[in-house]
Motif scaffolding. Structure first.
Motif, PDB file in Angstrom:
ATOM      1  N   TRP A  12       3.878  -2.726  -2.114  1.00  0.00           N
ATOM      2  CA  TRP A  12       3.462  -1.321  -2.190  1.00  0.00           C
ATOM      3  C   TRP A  12       2.601  -1.078  -3.417  1.00  0.00           C
ATOM      4  O   TRP A  12       1.561  -0.419  -3.347  1.00  0.00           O
ATOM      5  CB  TRP A  12       4.678  -0.407  -2.276  1.00  0.00           C
ATOM      6  CG  TRP A  12       5.511  -0.254  -1.059  1.00  0.00           C
ATOM      7  CD1 TRP A  12       5.376  -0.889   0.151  1.00  0.00           C
ATOM      8  CD2 TRP A  12       6.637   0.621  -0.936  1.00  0.00           C
ATOM      9  NE1 TRP A  12       6.351  -0.475   1.006  1.00  0.00           N
ATOM     10  CE2 TRP A  12       7.132   0.456   0.388  1.00  0.00           C
ATOM     11  CE3 TRP A  12       7.268   1.515  -1.792  1.00  0.00           C
ATOM     12  CZ2 TRP A  12       8.257   1.164   0.839  1.00  0.00           C
ATOM     13  CZ3 TRP A  12       8.374   2.221  -1.339  1.00  0.00           C
ATOM     14  CH2 TRP A  12       8.853   2.047  -0.033  1.00  0.00           C
ATOM     15  N   MET A  13       3.070  -1.592  -4.550  1.00  0.00           N
ATOM     16  CA  MET A  13       2.382  -1.333  -5.809  1.00  0.00           C
ATOM     17  C   MET A  13       1.000  -1.980  -5.824  1.00  0.00           C
ATOM     18  O   MET A  13       0.058  -1.453  -6.423  1.00  0.00           O
ATOM     19  CB  MET A  13       3.229  -1.828  -6.976  1.00  0.00           C
ATOM     20  CG  MET A  13       4.636  -1.222  -7.054  1.00  0.00           C
ATOM     21  SD  MET A  13       4.678   0.585  -7.122  1.00  0.00           S
ATOM     22  CE  MET A  13       4.149   0.845  -8.820  1.00  0.00           C
ATOM     23  N   GLN A  14       0.856  -3.110  -5.166  1.00  0.00           N
ATOM     24  CA  GLN A  14      -0.425  -3.800  -5.133  1.00  0.00           C
ATOM     25  C   GLN A  14      -1.498  -2.991  -4.410  1.00  0.00           C
ATOM     26  O   GLN A  14      -2.677  -3.054  -4.764  1.00  0.00           O
ATOM     27  CB  GLN A  14      -0.276  -5.161  -4.441  1.00  0.00           C
ATOM     28  CG  GLN A  14       0.461  -6.198  -5.271  1.00  0.00           C
ATOM     29  CD  GLN A  14       0.669  -7.483  -4.497  1.00  0.00           C
ATOM     30  OE1 GLN A  14       0.788  -7.482  -3.279  1.00  0.00           O
ATOM     31  NE2 GLN A  14       0.727  -8.603  -5.206  1.00  0.00           N
ATOM     32  N   VAL A  15      -1.093  -2.233  -3.378  1.00  0.00           N
ATOM     33  CA  VAL A  15      -2.086  -1.513  -2.577  1.00  0.00           C
ATOM     34  C   VAL A  15      -2.112  -0.017  -2.882  1.00  0.00           C
ATOM     35  O   VAL A  15      -2.848   0.734  -2.239  1.00  0.00           O
ATOM     36  CB  VAL A  15      -1.854  -1.732  -1.064  1.00  0.00           C
ATOM     37  CG1 VAL A  15      -1.957  -3.210  -0.713  1.00  0.00           C
ATOM     38  CG2 VAL A  15      -0.526  -1.146  -0.605  1.00  0.00           C
ATOM     39  N   GLY A  16      -1.315   0.431  -3.844  1.00  0.00           N
ATOM     40  CA  GLY A  16      -1.307   1.841  -4.206  1.00  0.00           C
ATOM     41  C   GLY A  16      -0.620   2.732  -3.203  1.00  0.00           C
ATOM     42  O   GLY A  16      -0.979   3.910  -3.039  1.00  0.00           O
ATOM     43  N   PHE A  17       0.397   2.205  -2.517  1.00  0.00           N
ATOM     44  CA  PHE A  17       1.122   2.991  -1.526  1.00  0.00           C
ATOM     45  C   PHE A  17       2.228   3.798  -2.196  1.00  0.00           C
ATOM     46  O   PHE A  17       2.992   3.273  -2.994  1.00  0.00           O
ATOM     47  CB  PHE A  17       1.730   2.080  -0.459  1.00  0.00           C
ATOM     48  CG  PHE A  17       2.569   2.811   0.556  1.00  0.00           C
ATOM     49  CD1 PHE A  17       1.965   3.614   1.518  1.00  0.00           C
ATOM     50  CD2 PHE A  17       3.952   2.706   0.551  1.00  0.00           C
ATOM     51  CE1 PHE A  17       2.728   4.286   2.461  1.00  0.00           C
ATOM     52  CE2 PHE A  17       4.724   3.374   1.482  1.00  0.00           C
ATOM     53  CZ  PHE A  17       4.111   4.170   2.446  1.00  0.00           C
ATOM     54  N   VAL A  18       2.297   5.082  -1.839  1.00  0.00           N
ATOM     55  CA  VAL A  18       3.367   5.953  -2.323  1.00  0.00           C
ATOM     56  C   VAL A  18       4.206   6.365  -1.115  1.00  0.00           C
ATOM     57  O   VAL A  18       3.718   7.062  -0.222  1.00  0.00           O
ATOM     58  CB  VAL A  18       2.812   7.214  -3.016  1.00  0.00           C
ATOM     59  CG1 VAL A  18       3.940   8.002  -3.674  1.00  0.00           C
ATOM     60  CG2 VAL A  18       1.749   6.847  -4.031  1.00  0.00           C
TER      61      VAL A  18
END
Length: 312
Positions: A235-241
């Motif tokens: 998630w953090m790698q692709v900027g997913f919230v």
């Protein structure tokens, strides 16, 4: 279209769900069907009309072998324990085994009231259904573990959300719908024996190697922690919230589940939130690793009796 259901949860986990049928959509209309996912699942839609698919995937008609249920669970919502939640607007039709031997749940979301609806109408509007369809498939394309979307169907019925909106049903495909909140519910209400039964089912389905460990329940916990850590890192790698990382939205299978007020960052800002009720920023983008750890603490609490009964 034949689903060839093999419903292990329904068959072996009586008391962990409520049997109930979806509402019949008055005028189902197929909006989207995921042919690529259908092929992965071994589902053959040749000769099946859009109208037939819409009926099967909206609650208007049940596929042969379906045994619809709503799952029981609790949840820590914004840090506060709610002891009784459950599927309030979803019906798990059953499980199928894909050609590659992977087992999947087939669930209708937005398909009407269940015993856990808590006064809600059990329905979903077309906009959120299409958002989950698109975002979950985007996450899959990015290589991130996620539930998938097989179909979106308009029901022909309106739902009231401040204004009247077109109703819809999403067909969701998941490795399972067992959540951290499922363990929390049975630990709180039924004790270690129920937690062990649920753990044994989850181990057999998701982490079979844990069954050979000296303490299978501890090994199961460690496997879930590892899966969650890997998921949040992606998630953090692709900027997913995700937006609402409550424990009832945390799958023990290590998949992204329950796409509500979710989004991708347009620019990096660790304090970005996407839930209008998250006024304290509990589930902000930068807090997601810490919240995942907090959720795993809640799973550890639920499993504690089973782990310590064996020792470890």
């Amino acid at each position: 279209m034949t689903f060839a259901f093999d419903n292990s949860f329904h068959r072996t986990m009586e008391g962990f769900y409520a049997a109930c049928e979806p509402d019949a959509a008055s005028k189902p209309e197929l909006v989207a069907f995921n042919d690529a996912l259908a092929a992965e699942l071994g589902l053959d839609r040749s000769g099946v009309s859009d109208a037939e698919l819409a009926a099967l995937l909206s609650g208007a008609a049940l596929p042969d072998g379906a045994q619809p249920i709503a799952l029981t669970y609790a949840g820590h919502q914004f840090g506060q324990f709610n002891p009784q939640l459950g599927d309030g607007r979803a019906h798990l039709l059953g499980e199928i085994v894909a050609p590659d031997a992977r087992r999947f749940d087939i669930q209708l979301k937005g398909s009407g009231r269940t015993p856990y609806s808590r006064g809600g109408d059990g329905k979903a509007a077309l906009g959120p259904v299409l958002r989950e369809y698109l975002v979950s498939e985007a996450m899959h394309a990015l290589g991130i573990p996620t539930t998938r979307s097989l179909a979106a169907v308009k029901t022909g019925d309106g739902v009231f959300r401040e204004v009247f909106l077109p109703g819809a049903v999403l067909t969701r495909v998941a490795a399972s719908h067992i959540r951290v909140g499922t363990f929390a519910y049975f630990a709180a209400h039924h004790g270690a024996d129920a937690v062990r039964q649920l753990s044994d089912h989850a181990i057999a389905r998701h982490y079979p190697a844990a069954a050979d460990a000296t303490n299978p329940y501890l090994a199961f916990f460690e496997a879930v922690v590892e899966a969650q850590a890997a998921l949040i890192a992606r998630w953090m790698q692709v900027g997913f919230v995700h937006g609402v990382m409550n424990t009832d939205n945390c799958s023990i299978a290590g998949e992204t589940i329950d796409y509500g007020p979710c989004a991708f960052l347009d620019r990096y800002a660790a304090d970005t939130v996407f839930s209008s009720i998250d006024r304290q920023g509990r589930y902000a983008f930068g807090n997601q690793p810490g919240i995942a750890r907090w959720n795993m603490h809640r799973l550890a609490e639920a499993l504690a009796g089973a782990v310590h009964a064996i020792g470890g």
